[in-house]
Write a protein that holds these residues in place. Structure first.
Motif, mmCIF file in Angstrom:
data_model
loop_
_atom_site.group_PDB
_atom_site.id
_atom_site.type_symbol
_atom_site.label_atom_id
_atom_site.label_comp_id
_atom_site.label_asym_id
_atom_site.label_seq_id
_atom_site.Cartn_x
_atom_site.Cartn_y
_atom_site.Cartn_z
ATOM 1 N N LYS A 1 5.530 4.556 -1.557
ATOM 2 C CA LYS A 1 4.276 5.244 -1.240
ATOM 3 C C LYS A 1 3.224 5.011 -2.320
ATOM 4 C CE LYS A 1 2.475 9.856 -0.085
ATOM 5 N NZ LYS A 1 2.839 11.295 0.065
ATOM 6 N N SER A 2 3.596 5.278 -3.575
ATOM 7 C CA SER A 2 2.631 5.119 -4.658
ATOM 8 C C SER A 2 3.356 5.036 -5.988
ATOM 9 C CB SER A 2 1.633 6.289 -4.680
ATOM 10 O OG SER A 2 2.312 7.511 -4.953
ATOM 11 N N CYS A 3 2.618 4.589 -7.006
ATOM 12 C CA CYS A 3 3.162 4.493 -8.365
ATOM 13 C C CYS A 3 2.089 4.950 -9.343
ATOM 14 C CB CYS A 3 3.608 3.066 -8.677
ATOM 15 S SG CYS A 3 4.245 2.834 -10.354
ATOM 16 N N ASN A 4 2.441 5.918 -10.171
ATOM 17 C CA ASN A 4 1.521 6.417 -11.186
ATOM 18 C C ASN A 4 1.539 5.475 -12.385
ATOM 19 O OD1 ASN A 4 0.549 7.934 -13.577
ATOM 20 N ND2 ASN A 4 0.460 9.666 -12.160
ATOM 21 N N ARG A 5 0.399 4.868 -12.679
ATOM 22 C CA ARG A 5 0.338 3.883 -13.757
ATOM 23 C C ARG A 5 0.639 4.493 -15.125
ATOM 24 N NH1 ARG A 5 -1.992 -1.079 -13.398
ATOM 25 N NH2 ARG A 5 -2.565 -1.777 -11.307
ATOM 26 N N TYR B 1 4.330 -1.049 -5.121
ATOM 27 C CA TYR B 1 4.733 0.329 -4.848
ATOM 28 C C TYR B 1 3.590 1.185 -4.316
ATOM 29 C CZ TYR B 1 9.120 -0.516 -7.375
ATOM 30 O OH TYR B 1 10.347 -0.992 -7.765
ATOM 31 N N THR B 2 2.353 0.695 -4.376
ATOM 32 C CA THR B 2 1.210 1.430 -3.840
ATOM 33 C C THR B 2 0.956 0.947 -2.420
ATOM 34 O OG1 THR B 2 0.270 1.616 -6.057
ATOM 35 C CG2 THR B 2 -1.196 2.056 -4.196
ATOM 36 N N GLN B 3 1.413 1.720 -1.465
ATOM 37 C CA GLN B 3 1.407 1.310 -0.054
ATOM 38 C C GLN B 3 -0.007 1.336 0.521
ATOM 39 O OE1 GLN B 3 3.343 -0.289 2.918
ATOM 40 N NE2 GLN B 3 4.772 1.046 1.821
ATOM 41 N N ARG C 1 3.799 -2.375 -9.694
ATOM 42 C CA ARG C 1 2.917 -1.226 -9.487
ATOM 43 C C ARG C 1 2.080 -1.416 -8.231
ATOM 44 N NH1 ARG C 1 1.451 -1.953 -15.147
ATOM 45 N NH2 ARG C 1 2.751 -0.640 -16.480
ATOM 46 N N VAL C 2 1.574 -2.621 -8.042
ATOM 47 C CA VAL C 2 0.783 -2.907 -6.845
ATOM 48 C C VAL C 2 1.652 -2.808 -5.601
ATOM 49 C CG1 VAL C 2 -0.484 -4.700 -5.604
ATOM 50 C CG2 VAL C 2 -0.919 -4.344 -8.037
#
Length: 213
Positions: free
Chosen positions: A165-169, A120-122, A117-118
């Motif tokens: 770019k990002s990951c929704n937890r 994937y969060t750019q 998760r970390v």
């Protein structure tokens, strides 16, 4: 000029030009070693073991090629390395690369892994409107994933470079900036592949073919 907070696909290939050919070489060597193992044993190919052999030999090769690079220890056929002192748009940056096997050229789901998760969060590299770097901003790490797979005969298939770019937890939804096929370094002349701007990927749970329609 529009502010750009992360490298585009072609910029990323240039940024990683000293690195991605060696990763291709290492994975190709790993695939060869895996084929040789099953041929020597004269036994049926076991896909999980095949993947682990590719990863093991690829990592050994990369550690020889890049003795100064920091490698993390991960299971599930993943390789993680941090490449420092690269240059993008006039500033020094570090690139954290995750090398994963992928059957569909998609990032593996984050699942319950906080580390993924970390990753994937750019982080955003702050730029002034003219595109010059904001030196007051200390974030200087860019994250990319390199995805690989083997053919039915154990030959390495083309690699893909992906910019998360990002990951929704809560939902596990992974967004990516783009993905692009990495040129094969064994071919001297290649047609440039256009980057694909990816739609947001819902990778947890994975969609069925019917749901994708």
């Amino acid at each position: 000029m529009e502010k750009q907070s992360h490298p585009g696909a072609e910029d990323a290939l240039s940024l990683l030009a000293p690195i991605h050919p060696q990763i291709h070489k290492a994975l190709d060597n790993g695939a060869f070693k895996a084929r040789a193992y099953f041929e020597a044993e004269d036994t049926k190919v076991e896909r999980c073991l095949q993947s682990m052999l590719v990863r093991y030999h690829a990592k050994l090769q990369l550690q020889k090629d890049f003795p100064e690079v920091v490698f993390d220890n991960f299971s599930l056929c993943g390789i993680s390395l941090l490449c420092k002192d690269l240059t993008w748009r006039g500033r020094k940056v570090s690139c954290r690369l995750r090398v994963w096997k992928s059957f569909s050229n998609e990032l593996p789901p984050a699942g319950d892994s906080d580390g993924r998760r970390v990753f994937y969060t750019q982080p955003q590299l702050e730029m002034f409107p003219d595109g010059s770097p904001n030196e007051a901003e200390h974030t200087n790490e860019i994250r990319f994933a390199i995805l690989w797979n083997l053919s039915s005969t154990g030959i390495l298939l083309p690699l893909w470079l992906v910019a998360p770019k990002s990951c929704n937890r809560k939902t596990g939804q992974i967004k990516v900036w783009w993905d692009i096929q990495i040129p094969d370094p064994t071919l001297s002349v290649q047609e440039s592949k256009a980057a694909r701007k990816r739609e947001d990927l819902q990778l947890q749970p994975r969609k069925t073919e019917e749901q994708k329609k």
